[in-house]
Design a protein around this motif. Sequence first.
Motif, short mmCIF file in Angstrom:
data_model
loop_
_atom_site.label_atom_id
_atom_site.label_comp_id
_atom_site.label_asym_id
_atom_site.label_seq_id
_atom_site.Cartn_x
_atom_site.Cartn_y
_atom_site.Cartn_z
N LEU A 199 13.26 -2.17 0.77
CA LEU A 199 13.34 -3.29 -0.16
C LEU A 199 14.01 -2.80 -1.44
O LEU A 199 13.43 -2.01 -2.20
CB LEU A 199 11.93 -3.81 -0.48
CG LEU A 199 11.09 -4.27 0.72
CD1 LEU A 199 9.67 -4.59 0.29
CD2 LEU A 199 11.73 -5.49 1.38
N ASP A 200 15.22 -3.27 -1.68
CA ASP A 200 15.95 -2.85 -2.88
C ASP A 200 15.63 -3.79 -4.04
O ASP A 200 15.38 -4.98 -3.84
CB ASP A 200 17.46 -2.88 -2.59
CG ASP A 200 18.25 -2.08 -3.61
OD1 ASP A 200 17.63 -1.31 -4.38
OD2 ASP A 200 19.48 -2.21 -3.64
N GLU A 201 15.63 -3.24 -5.26
CA GLU A 201 15.31 -4.02 -6.47
C GLU A 201 13.97 -4.73 -6.30
O GLU A 201 13.87 -5.97 -6.41
CB GLU A 201 16.42 -5.02 -6.77
CG GLU A 201 17.77 -4.38 -7.08
CD GLU A 201 17.77 -3.65 -8.44
OE1 GLU A 201 16.80 -3.79 -9.20
OE2 GLU A 201 18.74 -2.93 -8.71
N LEU A 202 12.93 -3.97 -6.06
CA LEU A 202 11.62 -4.52 -5.72
C LEU A 202 11.11 -5.58 -6.70
O LEU A 202 10.60 -6.62 -6.27
CB LEU A 202 10.60 -3.38 -5.59
CG LEU A 202 9.23 -3.76 -5.04
CD1 LEU A 202 9.34 -4.23 -3.60
CD2 LEU A 202 8.27 -2.57 -5.14
N PRO A 203 11.23 -5.39 -8.02
CA PRO A 203 10.69 -6.41 -8.94
C PRO A 203 11.42 -7.74 -8.89
O PRO A 203 10.93 -8.73 -9.45
CB PRO A 203 10.85 -5.76 -10.32
CG PRO A 203 10.97 -4.30 -10.06
CD PRO A 203 11.69 -4.21 -8.77
N GLU A 204 12.60 -7.79 -8.25
CA GLU A 204 13.35 -9.03 -8.19
C GLU A 204 12.85 -9.97 -7.09
O GLU A 204 13.24 -11.13 -7.03
CB GLU A 204 14.84 -8.75 -7.97
CG GLU A 204 15.47 -7.88 -9.06
CD GLU A 204 15.31 -8.49 -10.45
OE1 GLU A 204 15.32 -9.73 -10.56
OE2 GLU A 204 15.16 -7.72 -11.41
#
Length: 245
Positions: free
Chosen positions: A40-45
Amino acid sequence: MPKTAPSIPPPATSSASPDPSDPQRPPQSNGGRSGAYLFLDELPEFRRQTLEVLRQPLEDGYVTITRAAGSITFPARAMVVAALNPCPCGYYGDSKRECRCSPRQIENYRQRISGPLLDRIDLHVEVPLVDFRELSSGTSGEKSAAIRSRVMAARRGQLERFKGSSTKTNAAMTPRQVRAWCCLDSESSGYLEHAMETLNFSARAHDRILKVARTLADLEGAEKIGPAHVLEAIQYRSLDRALFA
């Protein structure tokens, strides 16, 4: 074991559940397979509601989907890997570039990921900027073949350790198995107690630290967990710590 790992970017409208018109479709975490990898890339997004759905499969290795037509449970024992910036601008903690974010902005950014979800992620690894000298250096690190040999030896040891049970790896240890196989000497116990009290780790993080310490010992071929293993495992809980005093 799948040969390619699914990499899921943060969609603008991510859904917390599969297609409601297909209640028997396996969740995207691993398509119903056991032992898959999910990046999962850029998790906070991702939407927080979407991320919270990961808590059950990370903890139990399965996911249950309920619809009007009924409920169905799928295997979801996946290795989840996620990436995120330290702050909205990406430069918090950088030694060469100045962070433009306020403490409030950084806290709000980090709080998009809940504490219970972070508790279920074993390793929090910071990846600092690599300078030119290191990039251009001809010095090579440890060979992949040597690392693989060490990992395979550790996995064989774990299979022998849990022979006769459904557990195959340290990560899947039950609380009773943690108590049986993660005994600490007085020095190691003191380090862990100090970390629990000063860093306010949760009970779940406590067990995760012990599992990681047990794995670090296995990779060294050590029979018992030592102080160095506990200290290193504690270092892998960096996202559990408060950013600002």
